[in-house]
Scaffold this motif. Structure first.
Motif, PDB file in Angstrom:
ATOM      1  N   SER A   1     -25.060  29.648 -28.558  1.00  0.00           N
ATOM      2  CA  SER A   1     -26.180  28.812 -27.942  1.00  0.00           C
ATOM      3  C   SER A   1     -27.647  29.116 -27.654  1.00  0.00           C
ATOM      4  CB  SER A   1     -25.560  28.422 -26.447  1.00  0.00           C
ATOM      5  OG  SER A   1     -26.247  27.673 -25.642  1.00  0.00           O
ATOM      6  N   TYR A   2     -28.317  28.128 -27.951  1.00  0.00           N
ATOM      7  CA  TYR A   2     -29.956  28.439 -27.710  1.00  0.00           C
ATOM      8  C   TYR A   2     -30.323  28.242 -26.136  1.00  0.00           C
ATOM      9  CZ  TYR A   2     -30.277  28.207 -32.866  1.00  0.00           C
ATOM     10  OH  TYR A   2     -29.793  28.173 -34.204  1.00  0.00           O
TER      11      TYR A   2
ATOM     12  N   LYS B   1     -28.900  25.678 -24.099  1.00  0.00           N
ATOM     13  CA  LYS B   1     -28.508  24.374 -23.593  1.00  0.00           C
ATOM     14  C   LYS B   1     -27.074  24.305 -23.026  1.00  0.00           C
ATOM     15  CE  LYS B   1     -28.584  19.292 -24.559  1.00  0.00           C
ATOM     16  NZ  LYS B   1     -29.003  18.426 -25.831  1.00  0.00           N
TER      17      LYS B   1
ATOM     18  N   VAL C   1     -23.804  17.438 -30.213  1.00  0.00           N
ATOM     19  CA  VAL C   1     -25.145  18.322 -30.280  1.00  0.00           C
ATOM     20  C   VAL C   1     -25.405  18.466 -31.797  1.00  0.00           C
ATOM     21  CG1 VAL C   1     -24.567  19.778 -28.326  1.00  0.00           C
ATOM     22  CG2 VAL C   1     -23.622  20.360 -30.569  1.00  0.00           C
TER      23      VAL C   1
ATOM     24  N   CYS D   1     -35.186  30.668 -29.458  1.00  0.00           N
ATOM     25  CA  CYS D   1     -34.507  29.674 -29.003  1.00  0.00           C
ATOM     26  C   CYS D   1     -35.032  28.577 -28.387  1.00  0.00           C
ATOM     27  CB  CYS D   1     -33.432  30.092 -27.613  1.00  0.00           C
ATOM     28  SG  CYS D   1     -32.202  31.413 -28.338  1.00  0.00           S
ATOM     29  N   THR D   2     -36.200  28.910 -27.869  1.00  0.00           N
ATOM     30  CA  THR D   2     -37.077  27.704 -27.491  1.00  0.00           C
ATOM     31  C   THR D   2     -37.425  26.802 -28.761  1.00  0.00           C
ATOM     32  OG1 THR D   2     -38.073  29.201 -25.767  1.00  0.00           O
ATOM     33  CG2 THR D   2     -39.302  27.042 -26.333  1.00  0.00           C
TER      34      THR D   2
ATOM     35  N   LEU E   1     -34.500  24.700 -29.824  1.00  0.00           N
ATOM     36  CA  LEU E   1     -34.502  23.736 -28.976  1.00  0.00           C
ATOM     37  C   LEU E   1     -35.410  22.476 -28.943  1.00  0.00           C
ATOM     38  CD1 LEU E   1     -33.527  25.693 -25.679  1.00  0.00           C
ATOM     39  CD2 LEU E   1     -31.949  24.025 -27.039  1.00  0.00           C
TER      40      LEU E   1
ATOM     41  N   GLU F   1     -34.338  20.233 -31.722  1.00  0.00           N
ATOM     42  CA  GLU F   1     -33.195  19.342 -31.077  1.00  0.00           C
ATOM     43  C   GLU F   1     -31.918  20.030 -31.556  1.00  0.00           C
ATOM     44  OE1 GLU F   1     -33.932  15.667 -32.706  1.00  0.00           O
ATOM     45  OE2 GLU F   1     -35.635  15.087 -31.337  1.00  0.00           O
TER      46      GLU F   1
ATOM     47  N   ALA G   1     -28.955  22.828 -30.424  1.00  0.00           N
ATOM     48  CA  ALA G   1     -28.369  23.174 -29.224  1.00  0.00           C
ATOM     49  C   ALA G   1     -27.648  24.434 -29.539  1.00  0.00           C
ATOM     50  CB  ALA G   1     -27.437  22.071 -28.570  1.00  0.00           C
TER      51      ALA G   1
ATOM     52  N   TYR H   1     -24.687  33.525 -26.480  1.00  0.00           N
ATOM     53  CA  TYR H   1     -26.273  32.997 -26.037  1.00  0.00           C
ATOM     54  C   TYR H   1     -26.939  33.714 -27.271  1.00  0.00           C
ATOM     55  CZ  TYR H   1     -25.441  30.956 -21.812  1.00  0.00           C
ATOM     56  OH  TYR H   1     -24.646  30.240 -20.607  1.00  0.00           O
TER      57      TYR H   1
END
Length: 183
Positions: free
Chosen positions: A48-49, A51, A98, A113-114, A117, A120, A122, A151
């Motif tokens: 997961s990034y 979200k 997602v 990760c930002t 995200l 788009e 997830a 993560y």
């Protein structure tokens, strides 16, 4: 047909196709030529990034093939890096839908990760882009079912190992509860 990466991520109900973008493309193409499936469901773990939470399940019909260097504007590609597919088997009410990023590299830098995200994405899974690309070439409805094991940060692999068995158990439960008929 239900497929998975294989190696440490195998299931009795799924055919393994290999790890990463290249091996999974080759093996899945071979399977499609030999078996001519009417549909494809890929099951696997995801990072997961930020979200989605640990051990949360999600589905996808949309994948990207983005590398960290491209997000940092240090590389580019002339290829189409975005694929969206259709599957009549995905319920929009049950699990989050997602966009999955696929790369032969696992993200270990939280700062990226930002960027993912913002693009788009997830979660990340190494094989899913290849699965959708092969499905597109054979005109086969396809989707993916994922459970988050970690993560994306410097301890991603350690978290993956700690959560992998539980994630596999959740994937197995979800397939047997909702998609067993796709075998």
């Amino acid at each position: 047909m239900i497929v998975c990466a294989g190696a440490s991520e195998q299931f009795s109900f799924a055919k393994p196709i290999g790890i990463g973008l290249v091996d999974s493309t080759i093996a899945l193409t071979r399977l499609c030529l030999e078996c001519k499936p009417e549909h494809l469901l890929f099951v696997g773990s995801a990072g997961s990034y930020g979200k989605l939470s640990l051990l949360e399940a999600c589905v996808s019909t949309h994948a990207r093939n983005l590398e960290g260097t491209a997000l940092l504007q240090k590389a580019y590609s002339p290829l189409s890096l975005n694929i969206s597919h259709h599957s009549p088997y995905v319920s929009r009410e049950t699990l989050p839908q997602v966009v999955v990023n696929s790369s032969n590299y696992i993200t270990a830098d939280e700062a990226l990760c930002t960027e993912f995200l913002a693009a788009e994405c997830a979660v990340e899974n190494m094989e899913f882009y290849a699965v959708l690309r092969v499905a597109e070439m054979f005109n086969i409805p396809a989707f993916g079912l994922f459970v988050v094991t970690n993560y994306c940060h410097k301890d991603a692999h350690k978290a993956f190992l700690a959560n992998h068995q539980e994630a596999k158990a959740r994937l197995e439960f979800l397939v047997h509860t909702h998609w067993k008929h796709l075998q």
